[in-house]
Design an enzyme around this catalytic site. Sequence first.
Site, mmCIF file in Angstrom:
data_model
loop_
_atom_site.group_PDB
_atom_site.id
_atom_site.type_symbol
_atom_site.label_atom_id
_atom_site.label_comp_id
_atom_site.label_asym_id
_atom_site.label_seq_id
_atom_site.Cartn_x
_atom_site.Cartn_y
_atom_site.Cartn_z
ATOM 1 N N ASP A 179 63.547 93.190 54.884
ATOM 2 C CA ASP A 179 62.277 92.515 55.108
ATOM 3 C C ASP A 179 62.690 91.049 55.181
ATOM 4 O OD1 ASP A 179 59.930 90.917 54.554
ATOM 5 O OD2 ASP A 179 58.931 92.808 54.141
ATOM 6 N N HIS A 180 62.708 90.500 56.387
ATOM 7 C CA HIS A 180 63.378 89.192 56.517
ATOM 8 C C HIS A 180 62.686 88.081 55.709
ATOM 9 C CE1 HIS A 180 60.499 88.267 59.775
ATOM 10 N NE2 HIS A 180 60.866 87.001 59.642
ATOM 11 N N HIS A 242 55.718 92.004 54.819
ATOM 12 C CA HIS A 242 56.064 90.622 54.444
ATOM 13 C C HIS A 242 55.110 90.036 53.394
ATOM 14 C CE1 HIS A 242 58.686 90.972 57.794
ATOM 15 N NE2 HIS A 242 57.851 90.597 58.735
#
Length: 501
Positions: A179-180, A242
Amino acid sequence: MEPTTFILFGATGDLAKRKIYPALFNLFIEGKLPASFALIGLGRRDWSDEKFRGNIAQSIQDFSRRKGQDAAQVESFLQAFSYSVLDIGNLEDYGKLLHKIETREQALDVAPNRLFYLSVGPEYFETIAANIEASGLGSANGWKRLVIEKPFGHDLQTARALNDMLGQAFAEEQIFRIDHYLGKPMLQRFKAIQQSNPIIQALWTNRNIANVQITANETVGVEERAGYYDHVGALRDMFQNHMLQLLMMTAIRTSVGGDADVVRFKKKHIMEALEPLQKADVGLSVVRGQYAAGVLHGKPVAAYTSEPGIAEGSTNDTFIAARLTIDDSFWRGVPFYIRTGKRLKEKSTRIVIEFKEPLKQVTTGEEGAAEPNLLVIEMSPGESISLQLNTMDGAAKETFKPMRIDIDPGHGDLPEAYENLIHDALLGDATYFAHWDEVEASWAWVQPILEAYEENSVPLRQYEAGTFGPAEADELLARDGYRWWFDVAEPAKQLMVAGQE
Ligand code: BG6
């Protein structure tokens, strides 16, 4: 770091070009790759090693924050890369790949540690995982890790099915779900600041905190991703992953040396304590929006439903705002407000922790009254962590003005999220990855919203492109006596910064 073979599925794709190669190059420049490191790129196209390397050199040139490096360095980096054609569905190709990997490992006498990075659509995950298992690519004499990217499912049921399927080839501790947002440097620095400062830790309770605001506003529209986005919307694309990850990371208190298991345990606790929504009540806590035509940065932009590739009359959501509460002893009574959307006035990803009202005697409610204290984590585009306090207004003694103290000004040249995450995956550190418990719990939490949207029982609010979203998103806070920080008046930009007067 241990010797590693990095096996990249989807090596000719867009994500690899924009994110993975530049991140690996930056790690290489900083001496953060294993001394024995090889990357085998896999794809359908019949590329030579030379063509593959040429493409990587180009991606560094176009996307790396260190593009100015000399040619010799780039050349030396590229030596680690080779390419193989692989048909994802053909088990024989995996056998050939295994042979190639083993030949190198034996020649160099290095351990068979293998990291499989699936930079491909989720529809291929099952076949790839099964073929890795069937071909014996994961060796018993070394470690194997699987790195995958969202989407992890389309709803609770499909997420569970995906996880069960992956579980047949990889154990949970071998799966690194990117999950950047968890790799964003200011999020990680915020946790470090919290861990290392008792003064901040002491404040971290509902006695002191009035509310928490998490914003991820974007100016971009659907771009070239209409086919994907029109089936997904803001709820699945940003919120379930996010935004809820940012909520968990803000809510947990981590201590120095707390490893991935502790973080996983604490995040799970937060998700379990998050008050569930009933489908019939979704509209009370959630604002669903879609952009209409408007003006952004002086230019007219089309409505969502007029974008190429979007279904006529689409009711897909491009904006969501929600009010959430966590029912535990730290957070009871503290609302968390989350919002994210496309085609908004400005790009800004930030977390604001608003502390309780300033002292009564200085709160007159008039201009010049003391403002609440805020801890502000700016994650994008600017990067900083600051604390807003009140000081006396030099000109008018009876009044106050807010002052912002930069705790961490960000320093400009921070690593990209992908650098942090790939480095952690190479180390086997899962702290900043999405663990299954959280993924499952977040799908479970959003499920009533998905269903209410499906039934169209939550009004779809149109908002003009170039604004901060539907007015109802402001009302979510106004009902509790709060407002989104830094939208309109933008006081943050006018604040004085300590030491720079
Ligand atoms: C991605 C979403 O995960 O995150 C995109 O699929 C979104 O729709 C992007 O634009 C936002 O990332 P960032 O890092 O630019 O805030």
